[in-house]
Design a protein around this motif. Structure first.
Motif, mmCIF file in Angstrom:
data_model
loop_
_atom_site.group_PDB
_atom_site.id
_atom_site.type_symbol
_atom_site.label_atom_id
_atom_site.label_comp_id
_atom_site.label_asym_id
_atom_site.label_seq_id
_atom_site.Cartn_x
_atom_site.Cartn_y
_atom_site.Cartn_z
ATOM 1 N N LYS A 65 0.763 -1.179 -0.043
ATOM 2 C CA LYS A 65 0.117 0.046 -0.141
ATOM 3 C C LYS A 65 0.875 1.470 -0.124
ATOM 4 C CE LYS A 65 -4.299 -1.649 2.079
ATOM 5 N NZ LYS A 65 -5.012 -1.555 3.236
ATOM 6 N N GLY A 66 0.359 2.340 -0.756
ATOM 7 C CA GLY A 66 1.180 3.362 -0.931
ATOM 8 C C GLY A 66 2.323 3.329 -1.877
ATOM 9 N N ARG A 67 2.832 2.021 -2.299
ATOM 10 C CA ARG A 67 3.897 1.954 -3.246
ATOM 11 C C ARG A 67 3.442 1.302 -4.552
ATOM 12 N NH1 ARG A 67 7.718 -1.548 -1.987
ATOM 13 N NH2 ARG A 67 6.479 -3.064 -0.848
ATOM 14 N N PHE A 68 2.576 0.732 -4.629
ATOM 15 C CA PHE A 68 2.177 -0.006 -5.773
ATOM 16 C C PHE A 68 0.886 0.535 -6.183
ATOM 17 C CE2 PHE A 68 4.364 -4.420 -5.192
ATOM 18 C CZ PHE A 68 5.875 -3.683 -5.242
ATOM 19 N N THR A 69 0.564 0.557 -7.619
ATOM 20 C CA THR A 69 -0.574 1.138 -8.109
ATOM 21 C C THR A 69 -0.919 0.208 -9.248
ATOM 22 O OG1 THR A 69 -0.198 3.363 -7.373
ATOM 23 C CG2 THR A 69 -1.982 3.096 -9.082
ATOM 24 N N ILE A 70 -2.158 -0.399 -9.090
ATOM 25 C CA ILE A 70 -2.773 -1.328 -10.157
ATOM 26 C C ILE A 70 -3.739 -0.225 -10.934
ATOM 27 C CG2 ILE A 70 -4.540 -2.037 -8.917
ATOM 28 C CD1 ILE A 70 -4.470 -4.916 -10.304
ATOM 29 N N SER A 71 -3.514 -0.597 -12.348
ATOM 30 C CA SER A 71 -4.462 0.098 -13.359
ATOM 31 C C SER A 71 -4.933 -0.819 -14.439
ATOM 32 C CB SER A 71 -3.955 1.542 -13.660
ATOM 33 O OG SER A 71 -2.843 1.117 -14.348
ATOM 34 N N ARG A 72 -5.972 -0.342 -15.430
ATOM 35 C CA ARG A 72 -6.414 -1.340 -16.340
ATOM 36 C C ARG A 72 -6.593 -0.297 -17.686
ATOM 37 N NH1 ARG A 72 -10.461 -5.338 -14.544
ATOM 38 N NH2 ARG A 72 -10.259 -5.951 -16.954
ATOM 39 N N ASP A 73 -6.382 -1.033 -18.613
ATOM 40 C CA ASP A 73 -6.751 -0.335 -19.833
ATOM 41 C C ASP A 73 -7.451 -1.289 -20.615
ATOM 42 O OD1 ASP A 73 -7.313 0.805 -22.334
ATOM 43 O OD2 ASP A 73 -5.502 1.869 -22.441
ATOM 44 N N ASN A 74 -9.045 -1.549 -20.580
ATOM 45 C CA ASN A 74 -9.874 -2.583 -21.170
ATOM 46 C C ASN A 74 -9.591 -2.528 -22.787
ATOM 47 O OD1 ASN A 74 -10.538 -3.907 -18.747
ATOM 48 N ND2 ASN A 74 -12.409 -2.497 -18.487
ATOM 49 N N LYS A 76 -7.080 -1.814 -24.323
ATOM 50 C CA LYS A 76 -5.885 -2.504 -24.780
ATOM 51 C C LYS A 76 -5.580 -3.932 -24.255
ATOM 52 C CE LYS A 76 -3.112 1.708 -25.258
ATOM 53 N NZ LYS A 76 -1.848 2.333 -24.834
ATOM 54 N N LYS A 77 -6.768 -4.374 -23.577
ATOM 55 C CA LYS A 77 -6.636 -5.730 -22.888
ATOM 56 C C LYS A 77 -5.616 -5.964 -21.949
ATOM 57 C CE LYS A 77 -7.371 -8.522 -26.558
ATOM 58 N NZ LYS A 77 -7.668 -9.573 -27.388
ATOM 59 N N ALA A 78 -5.351 -4.849 -21.234
ATOM 60 C CA ALA A 78 -4.018 -4.721 -20.405
ATOM 61 C C ALA A 78 -4.345 -4.395 -18.999
ATOM 62 C CB ALA A 78 -2.984 -3.788 -21.025
ATOM 63 N N VAL A 79 -3.507 -4.713 -18.065
ATOM 64 C CA VAL A 79 -3.454 -4.448 -16.694
ATOM 65 C C VAL A 79 -2.076 -4.249 -16.249
ATOM 66 C CG1 VAL A 79 -3.971 -5.157 -14.409
ATOM 67 C CG2 VAL A 79 -5.512 -5.745 -16.083
ATOM 68 N N TYR A 80 -2.019 -3.014 -15.527
ATOM 69 C CA TYR A 80 -0.632 -2.538 -15.027
ATOM 70 C C TYR A 80 -0.374 -2.627 -13.733
ATOM 71 C CZ TYR A 80 -1.247 -0.927 -19.928
ATOM 72 O OH TYR A 80 -1.465 -0.866 -21.125
ATOM 73 N N LEU A 81 0.937 -2.867 -13.389
ATOM 74 C CA LEU A 81 1.442 -2.675 -12.002
ATOM 75 C C LEU A 81 2.528 -1.947 -11.940
ATOM 76 C CD1 LEU A 81 1.005 -3.408 -8.930
ATOM 77 C CD2 LEU A 81 2.359 -5.486 -9.460
ATOM 78 N N GLN A 82 2.486 -0.425 -11.379
ATOM 79 C CA GLN A 82 3.350 0.598 -11.198
ATOM 80 C C GLN A 82 3.915 0.148 -9.807
ATOM 81 O OE1 GLN A 82 4.596 2.967 -13.275
ATOM 82 N NE2 GLN A 82 6.355 2.752 -11.869
ATOM 83 N N MET A 83 5.126 -0.086 -9.746
ATOM 84 C CA MET A 83 5.798 -0.369 -8.426
ATOM 85 C C MET A 83 7.011 0.598 -8.215
ATOM 86 S SD MET A 83 6.362 -4.634 -8.689
ATOM 87 C CE MET A 83 7.392 -4.644 -9.929
ATOM 88 N N THR A 84 6.837 1.256 -7.163
ATOM 89 C CA THR A 84 7.798 2.429 -6.564
ATOM 90 C C THR A 84 8.400 2.306 -5.404
ATOM 91 O OG1 THR A 84 6.021 3.942 -5.682
ATOM 92 C CG2 THR A 84 6.446 4.109 -7.807
ATOM 93 N N THR A 85 9.383 2.631 -5.075
ATOM 94 C CA THR A 85 10.157 2.438 -3.745
ATOM 95 C C THR A 85 10.286 1.078 -3.404
ATOM 96 O OG1 THR A 85 8.712 4.390 -2.860
ATOM 97 C CG2 THR A 85 10.117 3.399 -1.451
#
Length: 127
Positions: A65-74, A76-85
């Motif tokens: 929590k506070g470091r990772f962010t999940i998002s999606r672009d339907n 593009k049939k894609a889901v992303y995981l942005q990982m920081t710190t």
């Protein structure tokens, strides 16, 4: 049938960032909830984060929590995981998983709930 392919893993120093992608082939995943899990050597597969089919609801393990962010672009049939710190403890193979759901169903944190899995992508965080 849905096939999921993860990408974006690699070696990064502690404090760095990575962005993982999970792209579906075959049918759409716009009606799928999608989750990310990770598995370190000798450990069980653990829940990291999940997102509802419309992207409005997201869930995170306390450890990210506070470091990772999940998002999606339907589109593009894609889901992303942005990982920081990133930390050395984040080192693992990261898997995305999906399950077709009705609109009001939230994703689960248990891996058994998901019906489609990718092959995983390795994330290594050096200290």
């Amino acid at each position: 049938q849905v096939q999921l392919v993860e990408s974006g893993g690699g070696l990064v120093e502690a404090g760095g960032s990575l962005r993982l992608s999970c792209v579906a082939s075959g049918r759409t995943i716009s009606d799928h909830a999608v989750g990310w899990f990770r598995q370190a050597p000798g450990q069980e597969r653990l829940f990291v984060t999940a997102i509802s089919r419309n992207g409005r609801n997201t869930y995170y393990a306390d450890s990210v929590k506070g470091r990772f962010t999940i998002s999606r672009d339907n589109a593009k049939k894609a889901v992303y995981l942005q990982m920081t710190t990133l930390k050395p403890d984040d080192t693992a193979i990261y898997y995305c998983a999906s399950r077709r759901t009705i609109l009001t169903m939230d994703p689960d944190i248990q891996p058994e709930w998901y019906s489609n899995w990718g092959q995983g992508t390795q994330v290594t965080v050096s200290s």
